[in-house]
Design an enzyme around this catalytic site. Structure first.
Site: not given
Ligand code: LLP
Length: 420
Positions: A237, A280-282, A319, A323, A350-351, A379
């Site tokens: 997150g 972490p992902g993002r 996104r 969001y 078309c939106e 994402y």
């Molecule tokens: N761990 C779990 C259990 C999660 O559900 C998520 C993200 C992460 C880690 C990684 O989160 P990050 O570090 O990337 O924030 N599509 C949305 C984000 C959805 C995230 C879902 N879960 C967007 O584009 O903002």
């Protein structure tokens, strides 16, 4: 001259070579982020681990990079797991998530021997125990919990509150019966707990609140069942820089306070400090990506606004429409010109809601210019769709001025492949 360079590559040249829309991802940027995690988290604390949240961006080449860099991966579907398996990702470094994993997915995960399954609910626990029995295995699990905290982010990407589809709420005590059940099952090895409070979080205080709640739970299960929590996964997150946020915070901004609070709360409750995992992902891949578009039609509505349409949009970046996410962008072939106008960047779906950026400051633009939207590494590719039957863009990886195609551009034939 006047071109936008990304990890040493001229983006105008990339647009010409591969066509647009085009995702461009910097390998160096990803490696730098992973190195920072290694130095300031893995290197600073003992008994900690990191898994990359694959949902942010997971073509096979990304899975290969994560594997090579030696960190783990979090997958959330059979498809993501399949991708990891295809690059021989070490099974013990895979964490499997999901709030409604199917029998097939659980079977695949147990068969491959993933390191941890994050069990979301009691129904899943029952399914998993049967699957594990069939495989003659005892599987390591964490329970996903919702600590009942509200993170400061868009409501669609909040996940730590009680009213969430994910995990088992801690606050009303239901979790105790789920824990008791898990402890009785022969093919389940409960190691601890998981929470993920949300995504694109820019402060660190909600993590502290969540840790306070979860350590109380750890104390409760110790007193009640003599159960010692060996692992605590505090999710991901961590936020990054978009148009409406400041600069990305260092990883230690989040992890230091997480570790400090876990230490303090465990001491206060007489608990041993568990192994701590982050996801972490993002934060790893978000700023590593940009998207290149070619500007097409330009519509000026006097005294209202100027719509500048590009050859992509909500298909490759949903996104903003999902969001209200805010992006920054530059005209890649006019980096030496001062921004003198304000335009709205429209996609070609078309939106009416297919707007990538409202009110972007740019130099005088004309059709054929190349627009680069920044921070699209997370994402975007992973959430792209074929709405209106637009093929998904290609993905190019750049590193030190060299470029390589890692995902081919979809064709019309690709899109119709499964249609009968
Ligand atoms: N761990 C779990 C259990 C999660 O559900 C998520 C993200 C992460 C880690 C990684 O989160 P990050 O570090 O990337 O924030 N599509 C949305 C984000 C959805 C995230 C879902 N879960 C967007 O584009 O903002």
């Amino acid at each position: 001259m006047g071109h936008f360079y990304f990890d040493g590559s001229d983006t105008v040249y990339l647009a010409k070579k591969y066509g647009t829309p085009l995702y461009v991802v910097s390998e160096n940027y990803i490696i730098d982020r992973i190195d920072e995690i290694k130095r300031d988290f893995l290197g600073r604390y003992i008994n900690v681990d990191v898994v990359y949240a694959g949902k942010a961006f997971l073509p096979k080449e990304m899975a290969r990079i994560v594997k090579r860099e030696g960190i783990g991966i979090d997958v959330v579907s059979g498809g993501e797991l399949y991708t990891a398996m295809k690059v021989d990702f070490p099974s013990d470094k895979i964490i499997f998530h999901g709030n409604n994993k199917s029998l097939d997915e659980l079977d695949m995960a147990v068969g491959y021997g993933v390191g941890r399954i994050i069990v979301d609910n009691e129904y899943e626990l029952g399914l998993l125990n049967n699957v594990a029995k069939r495989h003659g295995k005892r599987v390591n699990i964490l329970y996903r919990t919702t600590p009942g905290v509200n993170s400061n982010t868009h409501k669609y990407i909040q996940t730590g509150q009680v009213d969430s589809k994910f995990g088992i709420p801690i606050l009303n005590g239901v979790i105790y019966s789920a824990i008791e059940k898990a402890l009785k099952l022969d093919n389940i090895n409960l190691l601890g707990f998981h929470f993920h409070i949300g995504s694109q979080i820019l402060d660190n205080t909600t993590y502290v609140e969540a840790i306070k709640v979860i350590t109380k739970l750890m104390k409760g299960v110790k007193d009640r069942f003599g159960f010692k929590t060996r692992e605590l996964n505090t999710g991901g997150g961590f936020g990054i820089q978009y148009a409406d946020t400041g600069e990305r915070k260092p990883i230690s901004f989040y992890t230091d306070i997480i570790m400090e609070e876990i230490g303090r709360s465990c001491r206060e409750n007489g608990l041993d400090i568990p192994r701590v995992i982050i996801e972490p992902g993002r934060w790893i891949v978000g700023e590593a990506g940009i998207t290149l578009y070619t500007i097409g039609s330009i519509k000026e509505i006097p005294d209202v606004r100027t719509y500048v349409s590009v050859d992509g949009g909500m298909n490759d970046n949903p996104r903003p429409s999902l969001y209200e996410a805010k992006y920054d962008g530059v005209i890649a072939n006019k980096m030496d010109e001062d921004p003198s106008s304000v335009v709205t960047i429209a996609g070609k779906c078309c939106e009416s809601g297919d707007i990538l950026v409202w009110d972007l400051k740019v130099p005088e633009v004309k059709s054929g210019d190349i627009l680069a939207i920044l921070s699209t590494g997370a994402y975007n590719y992973s959430m792209a769709s074929n709405y209106n039957k637009f093929p998904r863009p290609a993905v190019v990886m750049v590193k030190d001025g060299k470029d390589r195609l890692i995902v081919k551009r979809e064709t019309y034939q690709d899109m119709l492949r499964n249609e009968i």
